[in-house]
Design a protein around this motif. Sequence first.
Motif, PDB file in Angstrom:
ATOM      1  N   LEU A   1       0.832  -1.197   0.000  1.00  0.00           N
ATOM      2  CA  LEU A   1       0.000   0.000   0.000  1.00  0.00           C
ATOM      3  C   LEU A   1       0.875   1.259   0.000  1.00  0.00           C
ATOM      4  O   LEU A   1       1.789   1.401   0.820  1.00  0.00           O
ATOM      5  N   PHE A   2       0.554   2.181  -0.903  1.00  0.00           N
ATOM      6  CA  PHE A   2       1.304   3.419  -1.058  1.00  0.00           C
ATOM      7  C   PHE A   2       0.336   4.597  -0.930  1.00  0.00           C
ATOM      8  O   PHE A   2      -0.371   4.933  -1.888  1.00  0.00           O
ATOM      9  N   PRO A   3       0.253   5.210   0.239  1.00  0.00           N
ATOM     10  CA  PRO A   3      -0.680   6.337   0.420  1.00  0.00           C
ATOM     11  C   PRO A   3      -0.074   7.661  -0.046  1.00  0.00           C
ATOM     12  O   PRO A   3       1.118   7.924   0.151  1.00  0.00           O
ATOM     13  N   PHE A   4      -0.919   8.496  -0.646  1.00  0.00           N
ATOM     14  CA  PHE A   4      -0.509   9.817  -1.107  1.00  0.00           C
ATOM     15  C   PHE A   4      -1.562  10.825  -0.655  1.00  0.00           C
ATOM     16  O   PHE A   4      -2.761  10.569  -0.715  1.00  0.00           O
ATOM     17  N   GLY A   5      -1.096  11.980  -0.230  1.00  0.00           N
ATOM     18  CA  GLY A   5      -2.018  13.043   0.135  1.00  0.00           C
ATOM     19  C   GLY A   5      -2.388  13.034   1.600  1.00  0.00           C
ATOM     20  O   GLY A   5      -1.561  12.734   2.470  1.00  0.00           O
ATOM     21  N   ARG A   6      -3.660  13.305   1.869  1.00  0.00           N
ATOM     22  CA  ARG A   6      -4.108  13.503   3.243  1.00  0.00           C
ATOM     23  C   ARG A   6      -5.513  12.942   3.420  1.00  0.00           C
ATOM     24  O   ARG A   6      -6.391  13.200   2.588  1.00  0.00           O
ATOM     25  N   TYR A   7      -5.705  12.160   4.451  1.00  0.00           N
ATOM     26  CA  TYR A   7      -7.036  11.594   4.711  1.00  0.00           C
ATOM     27  C   TYR A   7      -7.729  12.403   5.801  1.00  0.00           C
ATOM     28  O   TYR A   7      -7.307  12.422   6.949  1.00  0.00           O
ATOM     29  N   LEU A   8      -8.828  13.064   5.409  1.00  0.00           N
ATOM     30  CA  LEU A   8      -9.615  13.855   6.350  1.00  0.00           C
ATOM     31  C   LEU A   8     -10.964  13.211   6.654  1.00  0.00           C
ATOM     32  O   LEU A   8     -11.799  13.825   7.306  1.00  0.00           O
ATOM     33  N   GLY A   9     -11.151  12.005   6.168  1.00  0.00           N
ATOM     34  CA  GLY A   9     -12.435  11.350   6.359  1.00  0.00           C
ATOM     35  C   GLY A   9     -13.411  11.715   5.264  1.00  0.00           C
ATOM     36  O   GLY A   9     -13.152  12.591   4.430  1.00  0.00           O
ATOM     37  N   PRO A  10     -14.559  11.053   5.243  1.00  0.00           N
ATOM     38  CA  PRO A  10     -15.560  11.343   4.210  1.00  0.00           C
ATOM     39  C   PRO A  10     -16.135  12.747   4.371  1.00  0.00           C
ATOM     40  O   PRO A  10     -16.050  13.359   5.437  1.00  0.00           O
ATOM     41  N   ILE A  11     -16.748  13.260   3.290  1.00  0.00           N
ATOM     42  CA  ILE A  11     -17.498  14.496   3.416  1.00  0.00           C
ATOM     43  C   ILE A  11     -18.714  14.224   4.296  1.00  0.00           C
ATOM     44  O   ILE A  11     -19.052  13.082   4.590  1.00  0.00           O
ATOM     45  N   ASP A  12     -19.398  15.264   4.702  1.00  0.00           N
ATOM     46  CA  ASP A  12     -20.410  15.093   5.738  1.00  0.00           C
ATOM     47  C   ASP A  12     -21.644  14.322   5.291  1.00  0.00           C
ATOM     48  O   ASP A  12     -22.492  14.000   6.106  1.00  0.00           O
ATOM     49  N   LYS A  13     -21.735  13.990   3.999  1.00  0.00           N
ATOM     50  CA  LYS A  13     -22.837  13.156   3.538  1.00  0.00           C
ATOM     51  C   LYS A  13     -22.610  11.682   3.830  1.00  0.00           C
ATOM     52  O   LYS A  13     -23.543  10.883   3.772  1.00  0.00           O
ATOM     53  N   PHE A  14     -21.376  11.299   4.131  1.00  0.00           N
ATOM     54  CA  PHE A  14     -21.038   9.884   4.337  1.00  0.00           C
ATOM     55  C   PHE A  14     -20.268   9.653   5.640  1.00  0.00           C
ATOM     56  O   PHE A  14     -19.267   8.941   5.663  1.00  0.00           O
ATOM     57  N   PRO A  15     -20.670  10.213   6.763  1.00  0.00           N
ATOM     58  CA  PRO A  15     -19.857  10.116   7.976  1.00  0.00           C
ATOM     59  C   PRO A  15     -19.686   8.689   8.489  1.00  0.00           C
ATOM     60  O   PRO A  15     -18.701   8.381   9.159  1.00  0.00           O
ATOM     61  N   GLN A  16     -20.614   7.802   8.141  1.00  0.00           N
ATOM     62  CA  GLN A  16     -20.555   6.434   8.638  1.00  0.00           C
ATOM     63  C   GLN A  16     -19.425   5.627   8.006  1.00  0.00           C
ATOM     64  O   GLN A  16     -19.131   4.511   8.452  1.00  0.00           O
TER      65      GLN A  16
END
Length: 404
Positions: A308-323
């Motif tokens: 696995l090669f992650p790039f960028g930044r994970y801020l979580g889903p937008i507020d329409k998909f919090p689950q």
Amino acid sequence: MLHSLRMVTLAALMLLAAAATVHAQTATADDTAKFLAGMMPSAASPLVPLTNDPAWQRHAKFFDTAFGQLEQRQLSRIRAWADTNLAAPKPTMFYMFSGPDFLYANAFHSKASTYVLSALEPVGSVPDLTRLPRGGMVSALYNVERSLGSILSFSFFITKDMKTDLQAGQISGTLPILYVFLARSGMTVKSVGPISLDNTGAAHFAGENPGPNAVRGVRIVFTGSDGQEKTLYYFSTDLSNSGVKASGFLKFCATLAPGNSLLKSASYLLHSGNFTTVRNFLLNNSATIIQDDSGIPLAYYSTKKWRLFPFGRYLGPIDKFPQHYQPSYAELFRRAQPIDFGIGYRWRTPETNVLLSVRLPDDGSPAIDATSSAEAAPPPPRPRRLRPPADIGPQPGGGFFFWR
């Protein structure tokens, strides 16, 4: 007798001349694609006089600006990223839940020779544009522009808008968008024809009977600047478990595997139990998978089978998909490499996450040639219970982004 023979010969010549005139007045698929894309068709095309219309000239100027900005802001950077990080691409690329998004399929996988795109939207049609009334032409060009508004700005389609924009006139479905993206990607369209898949995954073409439960689509053969022929398939199909069970779509895809896969703005459908068949197909038939967090959940990537090669930044889903927040994703992206473009629902560059997953050989040995420069990310630590972050800033459309 001689007079009658001359009359017959003259009549035959007149028929041939008429047929040649009709043929000359029929625009080619490539000229149609260029015209819809706001680009000049070939000099002999019957569409050339229509380019004098102020409505087409405004359309061309609009697309010149929009695609020029997109090329500078995203597409050129995506191609550079792919050249650096994808060293051994496969001939086939799979793009499930894509809509007509050839633009990003080609940007990420420009070296593919076969593209398989699939989504719910119908193929639609593009009529002979020379036969449209002027009002119909203006309306058609405007609807094409509207349907591309979100992907030109945010990198994904908003399906509810596409349904409205591409069913409002004689130009309908995904085909006109595929035409625009092919032309604006510098491709030459060589041939376009319907394709259907029967229950076994066998392909059937015009005039052939594929039987019940056929998956309908279009096959486009095109060439790039190097003259190499490539094939683009778009299939209108239900990718849920029940949908793929009733069709031969995945069986057809299996004949082209293994491939490189792309998942972007996929509404987190692969997180649900109703799309396990497609999810398992991608995991079993992909050499690499490029995705944002709306693709396959991290838990389904076995560390024995994938690097696995992650790039960028994970801020979580937008507020329409919090689950669909993934603590393990957050942990993995703590040591992600930087990225200079944005895709997906988090389309702003500082908020974008891209995960490149590279399948290991079956014996588990390192896939040394799989990437050219990306360093392997460490295995994700035990996930902590983190709280999903709030969405940052307003999102396009302000609504629920379904399927794209």
